[in-house]
Design an enzyme around this catalytic site. Structure first.
Site, PDB file in Angstrom:
ATOM      1  N   SER A  33       1.498 -41.648 -44.972  1.00 13.01           N
ATOM      2  CA  SER A  33       2.306 -42.049 -43.700  1.00 13.01           C
ATOM      3  C   SER A  33       3.061 -41.265 -43.008  1.00 13.01           C
ATOM      4  CB  SER A  33       2.421 -43.380 -43.578  1.00 13.01           C
ATOM      5  OG  SER A  33       3.434 -43.880 -44.861  1.00 13.01           O
ATOM      6  N   ASN A  98       3.260 -43.941 -51.615  1.00 14.24           N
ATOM      7  CA  ASN A  98       2.641 -44.869 -51.782  1.00 14.24           C
ATOM      8  C   ASN A  98       2.366 -45.707 -53.474  1.00 14.24           C
ATOM      9  OD1 ASN A  98       2.250 -46.011 -49.449  1.00 14.24           O
ATOM     10  ND2 ASN A  98       1.026 -43.740 -48.895  1.00 14.24           N
ATOM     11  N   ASP A 179       9.362 -52.407 -40.373  1.00 15.71           N
ATOM     12  CA  ASP A 179       9.108 -52.998 -41.655  1.00 15.71           C
ATOM     13  C   ASP A 179       9.988 -52.082 -42.984  1.00 15.71           C
ATOM     14  OD1 ASP A 179       8.665 -49.286 -41.442  1.00 15.71           O
ATOM     15  OD2 ASP A 179       6.915 -49.699 -41.377  1.00 15.71           O
ATOM     16  N   HIS A 182       9.673 -47.015 -42.879  1.00 13.44           N
ATOM     17  CA  HIS A 182       8.687 -45.482 -41.834  1.00 13.44           C
ATOM     18  C   HIS A 182      10.204 -45.580 -40.672  1.00 13.44           C
ATOM     19  CE1 HIS A 182       4.770 -47.277 -43.115  1.00 13.44           C
ATOM     20  NE2 HIS A 182       4.397 -46.520 -43.290  1.00 13.44           N
TER      21      HIS A 182
END
Length: 211
Positions: A33, A98, A179, A182
């Site tokens: 992402s 991740n 968040d 990002h």
């Protein structure tokens, strides 16, 4: 004063000598992402902004965004063949964030990234690694095992490394979305600016190999 301004203007548009006589390099950003551009308009994603920054310096590239949100290093390996088509000149690997966030065994991440690099090199595709750093909540031992993956693979496979993809952006609330993970569009701009010298050198190597 006017001379200084003129010299600066010339410096910003002069392209490297290797960029003159070569067709645009075909690059793929294989990532998660962070490169896919989660939470941002498409034109604000890292690959698009990197391509524009290179074009502004007279360096033509054909850039593909192969970022998939939520992907791990193993996920990137699973989709490698269809994410990186034949005819690709170089791949920028941005994977592993991740894995670290989920506390995945660093040995699994290391193996997956190693397989990706080995398979790309076997296809005569140039590789550039973007490093990641483990969050502190998993402890010093996990961080040491995870953080060493990228420099180790860079040395093992003799591929260029940008040490930390989020350098200058991580943990800065003004440069991250709500968040806290990002980057915002401004954060992506900083990433692009910081990584540019490494990418330019990478493209220079590709151009030399294509001659």
């Amino acid at each position: 004063m006017h001379i200084a301004v003129l010299m600066f203007a010339l410096m910003t548009v002069v392209k490297p000598a290797w960029a003159e006589a070569t067709k645009p390099a075909k690059l793929v950003v294989l990532g998660d992402s962070l490169s896919a551009g989660l939470g941002l308009p498409g034109q604000e994603a890292f690959p698009t902004k990197l391509q524009k920054a290179l074009q502004a310096k007279g360096i033509a590239v054909d850039m593909t965004n192969a970022g998939v949100s939520g992907d791990t290093a193993s996920g990137g390996r699973d989709r490698l063949d269809w994410s990186v088509p034949d005819g690709t000149d170089g791949v920028i690997i941005e994977l592993g964030a991740n894995d670290a966030l989920r506390g995945i065994d660093p040995d699994l991440t290391r193996t997956a990234l190693s397989d990706i690099v080995a398979r790309l090199k076997a296809r005569k595709i140039a590789v550039m690694l973007c490093g990641m750093l483990a969050p502190p909540n998993y402890g010093a031992d996990y961080a040491a095992r995870f953080n060493s993956i990228y420099p180790d693979l860079s040395k093992k496979f003799d591929v260029p490394l940008y040490p930390f993809f989020l350098d200058g952006v991580a943990a800065d609330a003004k440069l991250n979305q709500a968040d806290g993970i990002h980057p915002t569009a401004a954060g992506v701009d900083i990433i692009v600016g910081n990584i540019m010298p490494t990418v330019e050198a990478f493209l220079g190597t590709i151009a030399e190999q294509r001659r």
